[in-house]
Design a protein around this motif. Structure first.
Motif, PDB file in Angstrom:
ATOM      1  N   ILE A  30       0.861  -1.194   0.000  1.00 53.47           N
ATOM      2  CA  ILE A  30       0.000   0.000   0.000  1.00 53.47           C
ATOM      3  C   ILE A  30       0.894   1.238   0.000  1.00 53.47           C
ATOM      4  O   ILE A  30       1.623   1.489   0.963  1.00 53.47           O
ATOM      5  CB  ILE A  30      -0.932   0.004   1.229  1.00 53.47           C
ATOM      6  CG1 ILE A  30      -1.770  -1.276   1.263  1.00 53.47           C
ATOM      7  CG2 ILE A  30      -1.822   1.236   1.219  1.00 53.47           C
ATOM      8  CD1 ILE A  30      -2.614  -1.426   2.513  1.00 53.47           C
ATOM      9  N   LYS A  31       0.833   2.010  -1.053  1.00 52.01           N
ATOM     10  CA  LYS A  31       1.736   3.147  -1.216  1.00 52.01           C
ATOM     11  C   LYS A  31       1.136   4.467  -0.736  1.00 52.01           C
ATOM     12  O   LYS A  31       1.869   5.413  -0.457  1.00 52.01           O
ATOM     13  CB  LYS A  31       2.142   3.283  -2.691  1.00 52.01           C
ATOM     14  CG  LYS A  31       2.789   2.025  -3.267  1.00 52.01           C
ATOM     15  CD  LYS A  31       3.999   1.583  -2.456  1.00 52.01           C
ATOM     16  CE  LYS A  31       4.638   0.319  -3.023  1.00 52.01           C
ATOM     17  NZ  LYS A  31       5.760  -0.158  -2.178  1.00 52.01           N
ATOM     18  N   ARG A  80      -2.384   3.250   4.049  1.00 51.81           N
ATOM     19  CA  ARG A  80      -1.541   2.333   4.822  1.00 51.81           C
ATOM     20  C   ARG A  80      -1.837   2.436   6.315  1.00 51.81           C
ATOM     21  O   ARG A  80      -1.882   1.417   7.013  1.00 51.81           O
ATOM     22  CB  ARG A  80      -0.059   2.605   4.569  1.00 51.81           C
ATOM     23  CG  ARG A  80       0.845   1.660   5.347  1.00 51.81           C
ATOM     24  CD  ARG A  80       2.309   1.803   5.028  1.00 51.81           C
ATOM     25  NE  ARG A  80       2.642   1.327   3.696  1.00 51.81           N
ATOM     26  CZ  ARG A  80       3.884   1.045   3.297  1.00 51.81           C
ATOM     27  NH1 ARG A  80       4.902   1.186   4.145  1.00 51.81           N
ATOM     28  NH2 ARG A  80       4.118   0.627   2.068  1.00 51.81           N
ATOM     29  N   LEU A  81      -2.053   3.644   6.806  1.00 56.20           N
ATOM     30  CA  LEU A  81      -2.374   3.810   8.222  1.00 56.20           C
ATOM     31  C   LEU A  81      -3.698   3.125   8.552  1.00 56.20           C
ATOM     32  O   LEU A  81      -3.816   2.424   9.568  1.00 56.20           O
ATOM     33  CB  LEU A  81      -2.444   5.292   8.576  1.00 56.20           C
ATOM     34  CG  LEU A  81      -2.741   5.616  10.043  1.00 56.20           C
ATOM     35  CD1 LEU A  81      -1.625   5.095  10.943  1.00 56.20           C
ATOM     36  CD2 LEU A  81      -2.932   7.119  10.239  1.00 56.20           C
ATOM     37  N   ASN A  82      -4.688   3.300   7.694  1.00 61.06           N
ATOM     38  CA  ASN A  82      -5.980   2.645   7.923  1.00 61.06           C
ATOM     39  C   ASN A  82      -5.844   1.122   7.865  1.00 61.06           C
ATOM     40  O   ASN A  82      -6.503   0.402   8.624  1.00 61.06           O
ATOM     41  CB  ASN A  82      -6.998   3.123   6.881  1.00 61.06           C
ATOM     42  CG  ASN A  82      -7.385   4.580   7.086  1.00 61.06           C
ATOM     43  OD1 ASN A  82      -7.330   5.094   8.206  1.00 61.06           O
ATOM     44  ND2 ASN A  82      -7.756   5.264   6.008  1.00 61.06           N
ATOM     45  N   VAL A 111      -6.864  -1.779  10.707  1.00 65.06           N
ATOM     46  CA  VAL A 111      -7.652  -2.979  10.386  1.00 65.06           C
ATOM     47  C   VAL A 111      -6.882  -4.234  10.795  1.00 65.06           C
ATOM     48  O   VAL A 111      -7.447  -5.173  11.373  1.00 65.06           O
ATOM     49  CB  VAL A 111      -7.991  -3.020   8.881  1.00 65.06           C
ATOM     50  CG1 VAL A 111      -8.629  -4.359   8.509  1.00 65.06           C
ATOM     51  CG2 VAL A 111      -8.925  -1.872   8.513  1.00 65.06           C
ATOM     52  N   TYR A 112      -5.585  -4.250  10.495  1.00 56.51           N
ATOM     53  CA  TYR A 112      -4.755  -5.403  10.844  1.00 56.51           C
ATOM     54  C   TYR A 112      -4.745  -5.622  12.354  1.00 56.51           C
ATOM     55  O   TYR A 112      -4.911  -6.751  12.839  1.00 56.51           O
ATOM     56  CB  TYR A 112      -3.332  -5.193  10.328  1.00 56.51           C
ATOM     57  CG  TYR A 112      -2.381  -6.297  10.720  1.00 56.51           C
ATOM     58  CD1 TYR A 112      -2.238  -7.429   9.921  1.00 56.51           C
ATOM     59  CD2 TYR A 112      -1.641  -6.222  11.904  1.00 56.51           C
ATOM     60  CE1 TYR A 112      -1.378  -8.451  10.286  1.00 56.51           C
ATOM     61  CE2 TYR A 112      -0.785  -7.243  12.276  1.00 56.51           C
ATOM     62  CZ  TYR A 112      -0.658  -8.349  11.465  1.00 56.51           C
ATOM     63  OH  TYR A 112       0.185  -9.365  11.840  1.00 56.51           O
ATOM     64  N   LEU A 134     -11.696   3.777  18.391  1.00 58.43           N
ATOM     65  CA  LEU A 134     -11.192   5.126  18.642  1.00 58.43           C
ATOM     66  C   LEU A 134      -9.689   5.245  18.414  1.00 58.43           C
ATOM     67  O   LEU A 134      -9.144   6.342  18.500  1.00 58.43           O
ATOM     68  CB  LEU A 134     -11.515   5.539  20.089  1.00 58.43           C
ATOM     69  CG  LEU A 134     -13.002   5.604  20.458  1.00 58.43           C
ATOM     70  CD1 LEU A 134     -13.156   5.913  21.941  1.00 58.43           C
ATOM     71  CD2 LEU A 134     -13.723   6.642  19.612  1.00 58.43           C
ATOM     72  N   LEU A 135      -9.016   4.139  18.142  1.00 53.91           N
ATOM     73  CA  LEU A 135      -7.566   4.187  17.987  1.00 53.91           C
ATOM     74  C   LEU A 135      -7.116   5.150  16.887  1.00 53.91           C
ATOM     75  O   LEU A 135      -6.204   5.958  17.122  1.00 53.91           O
ATOM     76  CB  LEU A 135      -7.010   2.785  17.720  1.00 53.91           C
ATOM     77  CG  LEU A 135      -5.492   2.721  17.509  1.00 53.91           C
ATOM     78  CD1 LEU A 135      -4.748   3.217  18.749  1.00 53.91           C
ATOM     79  CD2 LEU A 135      -5.046   1.307  17.150  1.00 53.91           C
ATOM     80  N   PRO A 136      -7.704   5.125  15.688  1.00 57.43           N
ATOM     81  CA  PRO A 136      -7.258   6.073  14.658  1.00 57.43           C
ATOM     82  C   PRO A 136      -7.361   7.530  15.114  1.00 57.43           C
ATOM     83  O   PRO A 136      -6.456   8.334  14.863  1.00 57.43           O
ATOM     84  CB  PRO A 136      -8.203   5.788  13.485  1.00 57.43           C
ATOM     85  CG  PRO A 136      -8.664   4.390  13.700  1.00 57.43           C
ATOM     86  CD  PRO A 136      -8.747   4.226  15.179  1.00 57.43           C
TER      87      PRO A 136
END
Length: 249
Positions: free
Chosen positions: A132-133, A138-140, A144-145, A227-229
């Motif tokens: 993911i570039k 990539r942060l999202n 999810v991971y 709420l982490l993001p």
């Protein structure tokens, strides 16, 4: 016909005597040398097998993988302190002899198992994000991971049945995880630095994310995962304000 006169034997000189005396001494010297040489170990000598002696191949890798999977099952059932090599062999479907070809002891098995779990987490994390570039995407994908990991992970069960082992494992992977998270989030931090005009403390941000994951294992709260993001971005904004105020001073 007259007989030829007999030749008199030549007297043996000191040099000849010396050679004659030295000649029989050679075998004794060889014997003494052989006695001093250490006895070689026979190929069939018995002893605990040391991992690494078996040349790696596909079959041995599959056997090791089966043993490590079985180790997790046994640890989650009976804990790390009471782990039985016989139980591991039974679950893995291997003999004790096969087990000792790859692991020398219970401690060696648990140490290898810890490294295996750590490396598996980092490899799967990298594989999930590296393609993911786009920084925001990539942060999202990281969130999810982590959400899937916490949902499916057996770390909470490990903490219940083997608390000392689990806490030791978390301590062992903590600092290494900070480095790995920085690697996969580099493009995210580069993007934030450019947009915000300051260089963020990347190590602190990654440490906060990892501590969040550990806290979710200890005290699970599914609502807080959503709420982490927001919390990560708030922390980045707070760090930006702090950097800006220090610059103005």
């Amino acid at each position: 016909m007259p007989r030829p006169p007999k030749q008199q034997a030549k007297p043996v000189g000191p040099k000849a005597v010396s050679v004659a005396k030295e000649t029989p001494a050679a075998p004794a010297k060889i014997a003494r040398t052989a006695a001093k040489a250490p006895a070689s170990k026979s190929a069939g000598s018995k002893g605990a097998a040391v991992p690494g002696k078996v040349k790696p191949n596909r079959r041995s890798e599959e056997t090791i993988a089966n043993i490590l999977v079985a180790t997790e099952e046994v640890v989650l059932q009976s804990g790390a302190d009471r782990i039985s090599i016989l139980d591991v062999c039974k679950v893995a479907g291997v003999s004790r002899g096969t087990f000792y070809r790859y692991f020398s002891s219970q401690e060696d098995l648990l140490d290898t198992f810890s490294r295996h779990k750590r490396d598996s987490f980092h490899v799967s994390l990298t594989e999930a994000l590296v393609h993911i570039k786009d920084p925001e995407a990539r942060l999202n994908a990281l969130f999810v991971y982590l959400d899937n990991y916490l949902e499916q992970s057996r770390a909470r069960r490990l903490l219940v049945v083997a608390p000392e082992y689990a806490l030791g494992f978390f301590r062992r992977i903590f600092h290494d995880s900070i480095v790995r998270f920085q690697d996969v989030l580099n493009i995210v931090f580069d993007d934030w630095d450019e947009k915000l005009g300051v260089r963020l403390d990347r190590e602190l941000l990654c440490e906060m994310i990892i501590r969040y994951v550990l806290s979710e294992i200890l005290v699970p709260e599914s609502a807080s995962r959503r709420l982490l993001p927001i919390r990560v971005k708030k922390l980045a904004a707070a760090m930006t304000m702090g950097s800006t105020s220090r610059t103005r001073r």
